[in-house]
Design an enzyme around this catalytic site. Structure first.
Site: not given
Ligand code: EPZ
Length: 416
Positions: A22-23, A92, A116, A121, A305, A397
């Site tokens: 998915k990711n 998202r 979410c 996020r 995850d 999802r």
């Molecule tokens: C990706 O989400 C994945 N989703 C998530 O998988 C996964 O948990 C996450 O990476 C971490 O590995 C997809 O790839 C579609 P991040 P993403 O930006 O990109 C903070 C699943 O279950 N942050 O690395 O949204 C954020 O709040 C999903 O498949 C900021 O503060 O994750 C979080 O605490 C869930 N500001 C942390 O960074 C920003 O601008 C990690 O977020 C962006 C992120």
């Protein structure tokens, strides 16, 4: 609304095939917007989030056709650059379209993708990075409007190795004027897959999978066919199901090269796990060993995850375990459900203290998000008696057919 019903207490023996990631699929589908032509993406999982991304692509003028094992996207006529609110807030990953649409049409308007249940996020790192690349951004209470007279390469230091922000930088950088350096970049395998796809389409990218990615902007990208890798989180979910239930299972077409830390933790839990010609075998015959301490980390650490599924394993381990969630601020949603099933878990800030030695009892529980929902299914498989997990759509999802997959492994599970 469909639910999932599980008869628990059954050891698992069987095999199942792992779906496409998915990711990896979502950012690659977004990247096809950069190509003035047709892309063919193979091995895409048939899941709700991919359908939502397809709807977004169609909303901006892409012609998208779904074949049995592939999605074909003709992005020649991408015209619009404002995304429909209902699709954006549904998922998202719509934020991924920012970099791609700005790279193609030089502007985008979208509603905040919204948080979410696992966390607020925010997208501040995404917006900071795009501004560094010459994007003007206006934010109102609900909407982001971004535009540029021309993307210019730059050096961008990400304060946190955000997966999505790294992907957005790459998508905006591939057609920018000059060179872009992304420092403190995320190293997840899904970044590798995105870069592999873009390089095959003619992009000039070095350092994918390291914390320093360098992109030399090119004038345009060509049509390409690409097969996404299989899903390491789905594989990790099922591997932990094997640990939790006991027995011996085989996972076919597993991306084991992306699962080294997951395999290490499974060994710490007292199971044996080994790879044999592209299949992963998990055997657990003794009791599960407690984990003195484990924290979730960015790749190649233990993935957030899979934290909920690991918590389920710790509830039935032979002693006290401690898990620390360091990525999302609200990813202990299933603790209340596990305690209702008999678990002994206390949460203090980012740490969960798990008593272990529990005989989980089947219960009627409610999924509130994707990975927590999958973990509740695994808890039901371990529990005595019957468990019903409501809100199956959350799990759909990310999992193509969790009931069929787990049935193939020997679980007594069905859709209600
Ligand atoms: C990706 O989400 C994945 N989703 C998530 O998988 C996964 O948990 C996450 O990476 C971490 O590995 C997809 O790839 C579609 P991040 P993403 O930006 O990109 C903070 C699943 O279950 N942050 O690395 O949204 C954020 O709040 C999903 O498949 C900021 O503060 O994750 C979080 O605490 C869930 N500001 C942390 O960074 C920003 O601008 C990690 O977020 C962006 C992120």
């Amino acid at each position: 609304m469909d639910s999932i019903q599980i008869e628990g207490g059954i050891c698992l023996y069987g095999q199942t095939k792992i779906q496409g990631s998915k990711n990896a699929t979502l950012p690659i589908l977004a990247a096809t917007v950069l190509i003035d032509g047709t892309s063919r993406i193979e091995n895409c999982p048939d899941i709700a989030d991919v359908s939502a991304m397809i709807n977004l692509l169609r909303s901006i003028g892409c012609i998208v056709t779904k074949e049995k094992e592939a999605i074909v996207i003709d992005a020649a006529k991408v015209v619009k650059s404002n995304l429909p609110q209902e699709e954006v807030t549904k998922m998202r990953s719509s934020i991924m379209l920012m970099g791609a649409l700005i790279g193609r049409t030089k502007s985008i308007t979208l509603d905040y993708p919204g948080g979410c249940i696992i966390g607020k996020r925010p997208v501040d790192i995404h917006l900071m990075a795009l501004r560094r690349l010459g994007v003007q951004i206006e934010e109102t209470e609900n909407t982001i409007h971004a535009w540029t007279t021309g993307l210019r390469g730059s050096s961008i230091f990400l304060p946190f190795s955000s997966v999505g922000a790294t992907e957005n930088c790459i998508l905006a950088g591939v057609c920018a004027e000059g060179v872009t350096h992304i420092l403190n970049a995320a190293r997840e395998p899904e970044i590798d897959a995105l870069c592999e796809f873009l390089i095959r389409a003619g992009a000039c990218i070095e350092g994918a999978g390291t914390t320093h990615i360098t992109i030399i902007g090119v004038d345009g990208l060509q049509s390409v066919t690409y097969r996404v890798p299989n899903d390491r989180i789905v594989a990790g979910t099922y591997a932990l199901a094997g640990v939790i239930c006991g027995g011996e299972i085989t996972l076919l077409e597993t991306p084991t090269e992306h699962m080294q830390k997951i395999m290490e933790v499974i060994r710490h839990l007292g199971a044996t796990i080994w790879e044999e010609n592209n299949r992963l075998i998990i055997r657990r015959l003794q009791t599960i060993r407690a984990l003195p301490y484990l924290k979730t980390e960015i790749y190649p650490g233990f993935p957030t995850d899979l934290q909920s599924m690991l918590m389920v394993a710790c509830t039935i381990a032979n002693g006290r375990s401690i898990i620390e969630e360091t990525i999302f601020e609200n990813r202990y949603k299933i603790v209340k459900d596990l305690c209702a099933m008999g678990a002994d878990i206390e949460v203090e800030n980012t740490k969960a203290y798990i008593g272990g030695k529990t005989r989980l009892q089947g219960k009627h529980v409610i999924a509130e998000e994707l990975r927590g929902g999958a973990a509740l299914v695994l808890a039901g498989m371990a529990a005595k008696g019957t468990t019903v997990v409501e809100n199956k759509y959350f799990i759909d999802r990310g999992y193509e057919n969790i009931c069929a997959d787990l049935s193939q492994l020997g679980s007594r599970i069905c859709v209600k």
